[in-house]
Design an enzyme around this catalytic site. Structure first.
Site, PDB file in Angstrom:
ATOM      1  N   SER A  35      -5.742  -7.130   4.380  1.00  0.00           N
ATOM      2  CA  SER A  35      -4.972  -6.990   3.452  1.00  0.00           C
ATOM      3  C   SER A  35      -4.990  -5.558   2.423  1.00  0.00           C
ATOM      4  O   SER A  35      -4.258  -5.314   1.982  1.00  0.00           O
ATOM      5  CB  SER A  35      -5.211  -8.091   2.213  1.00  0.00           C
ATOM      6  OG  SER A  35      -6.284  -7.950   1.499  1.00  0.00           O
ATOM      7  N   LYS A  77      -7.331  -0.595  -5.264  1.00  0.00           N
ATOM      8  CA  LYS A  77      -6.309  -1.746  -4.623  1.00  0.00           C
ATOM      9  C   LYS A  77      -5.725  -2.507  -5.849  1.00  0.00           C
ATOM     10  O   LYS A  77      -6.555  -2.815  -6.904  1.00  0.00           O
ATOM     11  CB  LYS A  77      -7.474  -2.653  -3.944  1.00  0.00           C
ATOM     12  CG  LYS A  77      -6.670  -3.753  -3.176  1.00  0.00           C
ATOM     13  CD  LYS A  77      -7.451  -4.603  -2.355  1.00  0.00           C
ATOM     14  CE  LYS A  77      -6.746  -5.661  -1.379  1.00  0.00           C
ATOM     15  NZ  LYS A  77      -7.752  -6.433  -0.523  1.00  0.00           N
ATOM     16  N   SER A 113     -10.641  -8.235   5.265  1.00  0.00           N
ATOM     17  CA  SER A 113      -9.453  -7.252   4.597  1.00  0.00           C
ATOM     18  C   SER A 113     -10.032  -6.021   4.250  1.00  0.00           C
ATOM     19  O   SER A 113      -9.168  -4.891   3.928  1.00  0.00           O
ATOM     20  CB  SER A 113      -8.983  -8.119   3.290  1.00  0.00           C
ATOM     21  OG  SER A 113      -8.039  -8.724   3.690  1.00  0.00           O
TER      22      SER A 113
END
Lengths: 95, 488
Positions: free
Chosen positions: B158, B78, B182
């Site tokens: 997210s 990420k 998330s």
């Protein structure tokens, strides 16, 4: 809670975020809606409850007060938008 | 070669150890998949050269017996994790071109264990969002489509790039971060597993901060076992993170049995929302009966402050964000905008106006407001007190049960633009936020499909540091659900 235009400008100034005049009214509406929703917290009786400060009780660890790095000026400045003579350079501060 | 990208991490490990294929072949198969799936926009930056070099090093290590536990396993990172020498943006324009001079602890541990980094995965800007629509680098598409529909769907957020890439078989697993859901909500939206460990298990050092008392890294993968394998490597004490827990890290995968005999599963009655989607309610019931089949006893419990979790979260998280994001000032790194004749204060305001997107600005402003003089006690202190009550609710529930089962999200994945009102978007995290506030380990596992053919997840919450029981319940659901659906 209703946030007015003056409050929006004040928050933006405190947050150091520039906003256009056209952004003020929509932001006032959005922030009012969010803050209005948040206000329901006021109805919770929290008498005698200590604010939570740590998720998992954990003693902060001690460490030796010793220098663990250094001589990395180039690395520190590597991403600077303006690194002049080994410093972070910024626009003038004094009026 | 398509078979290689379909393997689980456990299957890849076995195949690599048996020399059925090389790490270089495995990486090449994934790089091909990545190239053919660019329309998903899962990656902000692809790093094929780095991947090929790491795969070659893994092949050498596998040949000479020095291979780490994740040697040759292709992962996505990420883009909230700082990666040394590789651009890290946090999904924001304000960090475009930022090249960290150091490696985050968690990504460093994964690479140190031999993992291969395929690239940096897209996300909501500064991890603020539940749909991946706030990224400055474009929205990420879910690889899934509803039956008889061609509409693009959100991958959740997210960690949307992570979710989309794992689901579409572009990576074997990925790092995520979870502040209010998330990892878990996007995992549920794309039919994969993801676990947020106990707060403090995984170091936050080198992870771009959103809300420090809530942020927690964790793995996302296609099976519970794969999550356990990644989690074992990602956890561990780190002196560089003051909230890192100095506790032993078990071999989570070795503890997996799927056996829940003697365990009590709590059903929080406050999570039965009015007007709850019928499919979600049915799946929840189904999940409980699966856990019963695995030996667990089902008990009803009460978490009376549940309805206050979201408003408390939307004070605490923006407050911490407004403080954390004060560092983006155009001086030390990232974007700088200097209007003609500007002084320092003008430069700050112009830089932040141009560099942050609307949702990030909104949250910084909310945070600034609730922390400002005259409002601090009414908002922030009250929210932290309510947070203590929410944590106490869980503590009391643990007297009656060992874990909790809930849905992960109130619905399946939605279309882009479906939740334009920020408040409506925030409500998507209703089931995941309370456990974040209490710092508890929690995971989502795919459990079924909606009538439209879209994945749905079930959510398991455990006691502090009891990831093994959470993972075992996850495994029990995974086995019973036999979720084999794949995106087209």
């Amino acid at each position: 809670m209703s946030v007015d235009a003056a409050t929006v400008r004040k928050i933006a100034r405190l947050a150091r975020i520039g906003i256009d005049d056209a952004e003020v009214a929509p932001l006032a509406v959005e922030l009012s809606a969010i803050l209005g929703w948040i206000e329901q917290l006021g109805e919770v009786d929290t008498t005698g409850i200590a604010p939570m400060t740590a998720v998992i009780p954990n003693h902060l660890a001690w460490r030796t007060d010793a220098i663990t790095d250094g001589d990395i000026q180039a690395k520190v400045l590597a991403n600077a938008p303006d690194a002049t003579s080994g410093f972070f350079a910024v626009p003038k501060v004094i009026e | 070669m398509s078979a290689l990208t379909d393997l689980t991490i456990a299957g890849m490990k076995a195949g690599l150890a048996a020399r059925e294929f090389s790490a270089s072949e495995l990486t090449a198969a994934h790089l091909t998949a990545m190239e053919t799936a660019r329309h998903l926009n899962a990656f902000i930056l692809e790093t094929p050269e780095i991947a090929q070099n790491q795969a070659a090093a893994a092949d050498i290590a596998l040949a000479n017996g020095s291979a780490g536990p994740l040697a040759g396993i292709p992962l996505g990172i990420k883009d909230l994790f700082c990666t040394q020498g590789v651009q890290t943006t946090a999904g924001s324009k304000i960090l475009e071109g930022f090249i960290p001079q150091y490696e985050s602890t968690v990504s460093g541990k994964l690479l140190g264990a031999g993992a291969v980094m395929l690239g940096k995965l897209n996300l909501d800007e500064f991890a603020m969002g539940s749909s991946n629509e706030t990224s400055a680098y474009g929205r990420v598409l879910s690889p899934w489509k509803a039956r008889n529909s061609n509409a693009d769907l959100v991958p959740g957020g997210s960690s949307g790039g992570s979710a989309s890439a794992v689901s579409a078989r572009l990576v074997a697993g990925a790092t995520g971060t979870d502040t209010g859901g998330s990892i878990r909500q996007p995992a549920a939206f794309v039919g994969i597993s993801g676990i947020k460990p106990t707060y403090g298990r995984c170091s936050r050092w080198g992870v771009v901060a959103f809300a420090s008392s809530l942020d927690q890294p964790g793995p996302m993968a296609r099976t519970v076992e794969d999550c356990a394998l990644l989690l074992t490597t990602m956890c561990g004490y780190d002196a560089k993170d003051s909230t890192s827990l100095n506790v032993p890290v078990p071999d989570f995968a070795a503890l997996l049995t799927g056996d829940l005999r003697g365990k009590r599963v709590g059903v929080p009655r406050e999570y039965r929302l009015d007007g709850m989607d019928e499919t979600i309610a049915k799946l929840w019931e189904q999940g409980l009966s699966w856990l019963k089949d695995a030996g667990a006893e089902i008990v009803e419990v009460s978490l009376p402050h549940t309805k206050y979790a979201l408003p408390a979260y939307y004070i605490i998280a923006p407050a911490e964000a407004s403080s954390n994001l004060a560092r983006y000032d155009g001086v030390r790194y990232g974007l700088r905008v200097t209007p003609p004749g500007a002084n320092l204060a003008d430069m700050y305001a112009a830089t932040r106006a141009a560099g942050f997107g609307p949702e990030v600005k909104r949250r910084i402003m909310i945070g600034t407001y609730v922390l400002s003089a005259g409002y601090y006690d009414a908002y922030y202190t009250q929210a932290q007190k309510v947070r203590a009550l929410i944590a106490r609710d869980f503590d009391r529930a643990w007297a009656h049960c060992d874990l909790l089962l809930t849905p992960t999200a109130p619905s399946a994945a939605f279309e882009f633009g479906a939740k334009a009102d920020p408040l409506e978007m925030y409500l998507n995290d209703v089931f995941t936020v309370p456990s974040s506030l209490a710092g508890l380990p929690a995971m989502s596992v795919p459990a079924g499909l909606s009538p439209e053919g879209l994945p749905l997840g079930l959510h398991i919450i455990g006691k502090p540091l009891d990831e093994p029981t959470v993972l075992n319940a996850g495994l029990a659901i995974e086995r019973a659900a036999n979720f084999t659906a794949k995106p087209q």
